[in-house]
Scaffold this motif. Sequence first.
Motif, mmCIF file in Angstrom:
data_model
loop_
_atom_site.group_PDB
_atom_site.id
_atom_site.type_symbol
_atom_site.label_atom_id
_atom_site.label_comp_id
_atom_site.label_asym_id
_atom_site.label_seq_id
_atom_site.Cartn_x
_atom_site.Cartn_y
_atom_site.Cartn_z
ATOM 1 N N PRO A 1 0.831 -1.199 0.000
ATOM 2 C CA PRO A 1 0.000 0.000 0.000
ATOM 3 C C PRO A 1 0.873 1.259 0.000
ATOM 4 C CG PRO A 1 -0.026 -1.053 2.158
ATOM 5 C CD PRO A 1 0.725 -1.962 1.226
ATOM 6 N N ALA A 2 0.360 2.276 -0.648
ATOM 7 C CA ALA A 2 1.093 3.550 -0.702
ATOM 8 C C ALA A 2 1.164 4.153 0.701
ATOM 9 C CB ALA A 2 0.388 4.515 -1.648
ATOM 10 N N ILE A 3 2.279 4.782 0.994
ATOM 11 C CA ILE A 3 2.462 5.400 2.298
ATOM 12 C C ILE A 3 1.718 6.724 2.317
ATOM 13 C CG2 ILE A 3 4.148 6.398 3.882
ATOM 14 C CD1 ILE A 3 6.128 4.314 2.884
ATOM 15 N N LYS A 4 0.854 6.845 3.296
ATOM 16 C CA LYS A 4 0.045 8.057 3.442
ATOM 17 C C LYS A 4 0.917 9.191 3.986
ATOM 18 C CE LYS A 4 -3.450 9.514 6.622
ATOM 19 N NZ LYS A 4 -4.394 9.097 7.637
ATOM 20 N N PRO A 5 0.849 10.367 3.378
ATOM 21 C CA PRO A 5 1.643 11.485 3.918
ATOM 22 C C PRO A 5 1.090 11.914 5.277
ATOM 23 C CG PRO A 5 0.249 12.240 2.120
ATOM 24 C CD PRO A 5 0.096 10.752 2.202
ATOM 25 N N PRO A 6 1.949 12.451 6.150
ATOM 26 C CA PRO A 6 1.456 12.890 7.458
ATOM 27 C C PRO A 6 0.484 14.049 7.314
ATOM 28 C CG PRO A 6 3.773 13.464 7.191
ATOM 29 C CD PRO A 6 3.378 12.663 6.006
ATOM 30 N N ALA A 7 -0.449 14.149 8.287
ATOM 31 C CA ALA A 7 -1.454 15.212 8.248
ATOM 32 C C ALA A 7 -0.788 16.584 8.305
ATOM 33 C CB ALA A 7 -2.432 15.043 9.406
ATOM 34 N N LYS A 8 0.212 16.723 9.150
ATOM 35 C CA LYS A 8 0.969 17.973 9.250
ATOM 36 C C LYS A 8 2.431 17.664 8.995
ATOM 37 C CE LYS A 8 -2.062 20.319 12.464
ATOM 38 N NZ LYS A 8 -2.174 21.021 13.732
ATOM 39 N N ASP A 9 3.133 18.611 8.410
ATOM 40 C CA ASP A 9 4.544 18.423 8.086
ATOM 41 C C ASP A 9 5.379 18.444 9.366
ATOM 42 O OD1 ASP A 9 7.008 18.255 6.881
ATOM 43 O OD2 ASP A 9 7.026 20.343 6.208
ATOM 44 N N PRO A 10 5.947 17.307 9.779
ATOM 45 C CA PRO A 10 6.747 17.305 11.001
ATOM 46 C C PRO A 10 8.052 18.079 10.859
ATOM 47 C CG PRO A 10 6.840 15.157 9.944
ATOM 48 C CD PRO A 10 5.854 15.978 9.181
ATOM 49 N N MET A 11 8.526 18.245 9.647
ATOM 50 C CA MET A 11 9.769 18.995 9.443
ATOM 51 C C MET A 11 9.586 20.477 9.752
ATOM 52 S SD MET A 11 12.069 16.936 8.891
ATOM 53 C CE MET A 11 12.056 15.181 8.687
ATOM 54 N N LYS A 12 8.364 20.957 9.648
ATOM 55 C CA LYS A 12 8.088 22.347 10.000
ATOM 56 C C LYS A 12 8.336 22.558 11.495
ATOM 57 C CE LYS A 12 4.482 25.849 9.681
ATOM 58 N NZ LYS A 12 3.107 26.135 9.282
ATOM 59 N N GLY A 13 7.915 21.615 12.295
ATOM 60 C CA GLY A 13 8.164 21.694 13.734
ATOM 61 C C GLY A 13 9.643 21.580 14.069
ATOM 62 N N ILE A 14 10.336 20.739 13.342
ATOM 63 C CA ILE A 14 11.772 20.576 13.582
ATOM 64 C C ILE A 14 12.518 21.850 13.209
ATOM 65 C CG2 ILE A 14 13.814 19.315 12.799
ATOM 66 C CD1 ILE A 14 12.047 16.794 12.781
ATOM 67 N N ARG A 15 12.098 22.479 12.109
ATOM 68 C CA ARG A 15 12.719 23.766 11.755
ATOM 69 C C ARG A 15 12.455 24.813 12.830
ATOM 70 N NH1 ARG A 15 10.704 22.168 6.659
ATOM 71 N NH2 ARG A 15 8.910 23.557 6.903
ATOM 72 N N GLY A 16 11.297 24.752 13.468
ATOM 73 C CA GLY A 16 10.997 25.643 14.587
ATOM 74 C C GLY A 16 11.926 25.400 15.766
ATOM 75 N N ILE A 17 12.238 24.144 16.014
ATOM 76 C CA ILE A 17 13.185 23.806 17.078
ATOM 77 C C ILE A 17 14.569 24.341 16.724
ATOM 78 C CG2 ILE A 17 14.357 21.907 18.252
ATOM 79 C CD1 ILE A 17 11.722 20.317 17.920
ATOM 80 N N PHE A 18 14.964 24.201 15.466
ATOM 81 C CA PHE A 18 16.261 24.740 15.035
ATOM 82 C C PHE A 18 16.324 26.242 15.287
ATOM 83 C CE2 PHE A 18 16.930 21.318 11.495
ATOM 84 C CZ PHE A 18 17.205 20.374 12.470
ATOM 85 N N ALA A 19 15.249 26.951 14.942
ATOM 86 C CA ALA A 19 15.219 28.399 15.137
ATOM 87 C C ALA A 19 15.275 28.745 16.629
ATOM 88 C CB ALA A 19 13.970 28.996 14.497
ATOM 89 N N ASP B 1 15.774 10.649 12.390
ATOM 90 C CA ASP B 1 14.841 9.657 12.896
ATOM 91 C C ASP B 1 13.416 9.952 12.427
ATOM 92 O OD1 ASP B 1 14.082 7.399 14.560
ATOM 93 O OD2 ASP B 1 13.227 8.898 15.934
ATOM 94 N N VAL B 2 13.000 11.202 12.514
ATOM 95 C CA VAL B 2 11.657 11.580 12.075
ATOM 96 C C VAL B 2 11.511 11.379 10.564
ATOM 97 C CG1 VAL B 2 10.060 13.532 11.828
ATOM 98 C CG2 VAL B 2 11.223 13.136 13.994
ATOM 99 N N ALA B 3 12.536 11.747 9.800
ATOM 100 C CA ALA B 3 12.470 11.561 8.348
ATOM 101 C C ALA B 3 12.360 10.078 7.992
ATOM 102 C CB ALA B 3 13.688 12.186 7.679
ATOM 103 N N GLY B 4 13.094 9.234 8.712
ATOM 104 C CA GLY B 4 13.004 7.796 8.462
ATOM 105 C C GLY B 4 11.629 7.240 8.782
ATOM 106 N N LYS B 5 11.073 7.659 9.913
ATOM 107 C CA LYS B 5 9.727 7.197 10.274
ATOM 108 C C LYS B 5 8.691 7.704 9.283
ATOM 109 C CE LYS B 5 10.426 6.507 15.178
ATOM 110 N NZ LYS B 5 10.029 6.837 16.535
ATOM 111 N N MET B 6 8.873 8.919 8.810
ATOM 112 C CA MET B 6 7.931 9.470 7.833
ATOM 113 C C MET B 6 8.016 8.678 6.523
ATOM 114 S SD MET B 6 7.365 13.468 6.786
ATOM 115 C CE MET B 6 8.986 13.714 6.122
ATOM 116 N N ALA B 7 9.218 8.321 6.108
ATOM 117 C CA ALA B 7 9.391 7.566 4.865
ATOM 118 C C ALA B 7 8.791 6.160 4.970
ATOM 119 C CB ALA B 7 10.874 7.475 4.515
ATOM 120 N N ARG B 8 8.846 5.591 6.166
ATOM 121 C CA ARG B 8 8.287 4.246 6.368
ATOM 122 C C ARG B 8 6.801 4.272 6.718
ATOM 123 N NH1 ARG B 8 13.145 4.081 9.218
ATOM 124 N NH2 ARG B 8 12.045 4.261 11.208
#
Length: 131
Positions: free
Chosen positions: A5-23, A116-123
């Motif tokens: 089955p195709a991997i469903k994209p996350p409802a919200k972009d988790p990378m946006k939150g990670i970029r917020g942590i970086f900032a 880790d988040v990118a890997g979980k998102m890809a899987r």
Amino acid sequence: MSEQPAIKPPAKDPMKGIRGIFAAVLVLETIVVLLALLVVSKFTVGAMNGVGLTLVLVLAVLMVVACGVQRKPWGLPFALALQVALIACGFIHVSLAAVGVIFGLVWVALLLMRRDVAGKMARGELPSQRQ
């Protein structure tokens, strides 16, 4: 032959939150670097005092700029380059290198978290991707 089955994209972009942590980390790092001005002004002498103060101020301003460009593709490499620059400022005073190394370890932890988040998102293992 069964298709996966195709991997469903996350409802919200988790990378946006990670970029917020970086900032946010860059903001904290800016505050610490500005506090280092007290050390630089007290423990450096002669011409190095003016040069050191100027370099620390420029580095702090660039860190504030880096906070605002984390959504750009070059935002993270820019922040990491500033981290290297902070460690290199150890020639002004060793306390700057110490701050750079401590925050360098924080950045390593953040990059591992991002991987880790990118890997979980890809899987498809993020909670928002589950059926």
